[in-house]
Design an enzyme around this catalytic site. Sequence first.
Site, PDB file in Angstrom:
ATOM      1  N   GLU A 147       0.790  -1.237   0.000  1.00 48.59           N
ATOM      2  CA  GLU A 147       0.000   0.000   0.000  1.00 48.59           C
ATOM      3  C   GLU A 147       0.825   1.292   0.000  1.00 48.59           C
ATOM      4  OE1 GLU A 147      -3.489   0.735   0.103  1.00 48.59           O
ATOM      5  OE2 GLU A 147      -2.757   2.781   0.043  1.00 48.59           O
ATOM      6  N   GLY A 191     -10.461  21.355  -4.959  1.00 37.18           N
ATOM      7  CA  GLY A 191     -11.269  21.912  -6.031  1.00 37.18           C
ATOM      8  C   GLY A 191     -11.243  23.431  -6.033  1.00 37.18           C
TER       9      GLY A 191
HETATM   10  N1  CAO Z   1       0.195 -22.996  -4.200  1.00 37.85           N
HETATM   11  C1  CAO Z   1       1.532 -22.947  -4.387  1.00 37.85           C
HETATM   12  N2  CAO Z   1       2.228 -21.807  -4.344  1.00 37.85           N
HETATM   13  C2  CAO Z   1       1.559 -20.679  -4.098  1.00 37.85           C
HETATM   14  C3  CAO Z   1       0.177 -20.653  -3.902  1.00 37.85           C
HETATM   15  C4  CAO Z   1      -0.528 -21.875  -3.971  1.00 37.85           C
HETATM   16  N3  CAO Z   1      -1.846 -21.964  -3.781  1.00 37.85           N
HETATM   17  N4  CAO Z   1      -0.203 -19.385  -3.672  1.00 37.85           N
HETATM   18  C5  CAO Z   1       0.916 -18.635  -3.721  1.00 37.85           C
HETATM   19  N5  CAO Z   1       1.975 -19.413  -3.983  1.00 37.85           N
HETATM   20  C6  CAO Z   1       3.371 -19.021  -4.144  1.00 37.85           C
HETATM   21  C7  CAO Z   1       3.615 -18.178  -5.350  1.00 37.85           C
HETATM   22  O1  CAO Z   1       3.654 -18.967  -6.499  1.00 37.85           O
HETATM   23  C8  CAO Z   1       4.961 -17.557  -5.011  1.00 37.85           C
HETATM   24  O2  CAO Z   1       5.981 -18.472  -5.313  1.00 37.85           O
HETATM   25  P1  CAO Z   1       7.320 -18.075  -6.152  1.00 37.85           P
HETATM   26  O3  CAO Z   1       7.888 -16.869  -5.466  1.00 37.85           O
HETATM   27  O4  CAO Z   1       8.161 -19.284  -6.010  1.00 37.85           O
HETATM   28  O5  CAO Z   1       6.931 -17.769  -7.539  1.00 37.85           O
HETATM   29  C9  CAO Z   1       4.919 -17.448  -3.497  1.00 37.85           C
HETATM   30  O6  CAO Z   1       3.746 -18.167  -3.091  1.00 37.85           O
HETATM   31  C10 CAO Z   1       4.820 -16.071  -2.942  1.00 37.85           C
HETATM   32  O7  CAO Z   1       3.940 -15.238  -3.683  1.00 37.85           O
HETATM   33  P2  CAO Z   1       4.190 -13.678  -3.669  1.00 37.85           P
HETATM   34  O8  CAO Z   1       5.596 -13.392  -4.096  1.00 37.85           O
HETATM   35  O9  CAO Z   1       3.126 -13.027  -4.472  1.00 37.85           O
HETATM   36  O10 CAO Z   1       3.976 -13.323  -2.127  1.00 37.85           O
HETATM   37  P3  CAO Z   1       4.851 -12.409  -1.159  1.00 37.85           P
HETATM   38  O11 CAO Z   1       4.214 -12.585   0.171  1.00 37.85           O
HETATM   39  O12 CAO Z   1       6.289 -12.688  -1.237  1.00 37.85           O
HETATM   40  O13 CAO Z   1       4.596 -10.933  -1.714  1.00 37.85           O
HETATM   41  C11 CAO Z   1       3.218  -9.057  -2.331  1.00 37.85           C
HETATM   42  C12 CAO Z   1       3.397 -10.268  -1.422  1.00 37.85           C
HETATM   43  C13 CAO Z   1       1.872  -8.475  -2.045  1.00 37.85           C
HETATM   44  C14 CAO Z   1       4.317  -8.029  -2.035  1.00 37.85           C
HETATM   45  C15 CAO Z   1       3.322  -9.497  -3.811  1.00 37.85           C
HETATM   46  O14 CAO Z   1       2.407 -10.537  -4.032  1.00 37.85           O
HETATM   47  C16 CAO Z   1       3.048  -8.376  -4.798  1.00 37.85           C
HETATM   48  O15 CAO Z   1       3.894  -7.494  -5.030  1.00 37.85           O
HETATM   49  N6  CAO Z   1       1.863  -8.402  -5.406  1.00 37.85           N
HETATM   50  C17 CAO Z   1       1.488  -7.433  -6.423  1.00 37.85           C
HETATM   51  C18 CAO Z   1       1.171  -6.099  -5.835  1.00 37.85           C
HETATM   52  C19 CAO Z   1       0.059  -6.175  -4.817  1.00 37.85           C
HETATM   53  O16 CAO Z   1      -1.023  -6.657  -5.042  1.00 37.85           O
HETATM   54  N7  CAO Z   1       0.348  -5.598  -3.670  1.00 37.85           N
HETATM   55  C20 CAO Z   1      -0.701  -5.363  -2.687  1.00 37.85           C
HETATM   56  C21 CAO Z   1      -0.598  -6.220  -1.546  1.00 37.85           C
HETATM   57  S1  CAO Z   1      -1.792  -5.732  -0.372  1.00 37.85           S
HETATM   58  O17 CAO Z   1      -0.996  -4.635   0.545  1.00 37.85           O
END
Ligand code: CAO
Length: 415
Positions: free
Chosen positions: A139, A247
């Site tokens: 966020e 505004g």
């Molecule tokens: N089965 C197997 N693997 C799964 C899964 C499932 N059902 N669901 C998630 N995973 C895995 C993903 O494949 C990923 O694996 P790899 O890194 O090996 O490809 C891993 O879980 C982690 O996913 P992620 O990188 O999306 O999660 P994170 O916690 O590290 O990051 C966030 C979170 C939010 C920073 C990131 O997802 C992101 O930048 N998203 C896009 C922007 C966004 O929506 N941000 C808003 C978040 S709300 O504040």
Amino acid sequence: MSKALDGVRILDFTHVQSGPTCTQLLAWFGADVIKVERAGEGDITRGQLRDIPDVDSLYFTMLNHNKRSVTIDAKKPKGKEVLEALVRKCDVLVENFAPGALDRMGFTWERIQELNPHMIVASIKGFGPGPYQDCKVYENVAQCAGGSASTTGFDDGPPMVTGAQIGDSGTGLHLALGIVTALYQRHRTGRGQRVTAAMQDGVLNLCRVKLRDQQRLDRTHVMEEYPQYPNGVFGEAVPRAGNASGGGQPGWILKCKGWETDPNAYIYFITQAPVWKAICEVIGRPEWLTDPRYATPKARLPHLQDIFADIEKWTMTKTKFEAMDILNQHDIPCGPILSMKELAAEPSLRKTGTIVEVDHPKRGKYLTVGNPIKLSDSPTEVVRSPLLGEHTDEVMAELGYGTEQVAALRAEGAI
Ligand code: CAO
């Protein structure tokens, strides 16, 4: 009564806040939202900011109403097969993984199209193509990178983030609109398409008026409705405007009776030009009507801070609600600073379903924000969020898996 999105099936691969706000809206409009989570852990927010041990947090419950939860391990071959069956069956896949994660799971756009050419694939990422396209984003990063933080706060303070989740929930809203638009287009073309919303773009869209101001500043080097005018200094970039209105009608936050002890005893007061006469009369300054320094909106601009200081002498003699009552009688636009405590107790918001009490089998009753968008022919009934994997068996049966197959998949950790 039928719902607007009856019959639309959403494969919900979202987590944390931005994506779940989008799919929750679609669920409220009647879509069947099947949330895919990993067995054992689920959406990370289930365990974040917990107020009751071992019970889904309010963070999770308030973002995942009206959904079904299935557990699938997308990295196990058998789990992938189940996911492929879901891709074939659903209309929309929504995800907000880190950049590249869906591809790494094997669900590239090309593969999804092979499985289901009608599928709409909707994604939230922090940034669009460019220098930061591979970054993970939360966020406040989006608020900073989208122009909100540099324009929020007071001139003599640091950049400031806002409590409104414009990066997460704001982008979720943008994505939801993109999805229903793509569904609408699919009626004509029969084809799916990719829908993407970057959080930086979503925040910038919501900060549109500040890009307006940047261009005004570039041209005129001054913005007369900003508190920096006439005595402060304007630099090259749009400055932080404190509580000035975005505004054409000047406004500011003013103290009300009780402000010394109540941090929310304030009112937003707008000196709208058409009611200037009423303002002067209500606050007991009828002489302003003929004073050339105050007589026209243009003349008032260099004196706004003095004007608000004088109006505040009046608002400080009233509670914010008394001031509201008086000002509204004269059509003077104003708004009380309402705390979350006050909003939670507000009967009119309960009546419209904007604040709803929900019963959850593990946490009991809690309050949530219901659907802020009201459709007369598709009313929203808020249903509690699912427990982790609560609907796995049900969804597996719908996909045609028998009980023994489900047990075998569970035994090998695929679901
Ligand atoms: N089965 C197997 N693997 C799964 C899964 C499932 N059902 N669901 C998630 N995973 C895995 C993903 O494949 C990923 O694996 P790899 O890194 O090996 O490809 C891993 O879980 C982690 O996913 P992620 O990188 O999306 O999660 P994170 O916690 O590290 O990051 C966030 C979170 C939010 C920073 C990131 O997802 C992101 O930048 N998203 C896009 C922007 C966004 O929506 N941000 C808003 C978040 S709300 O504040």
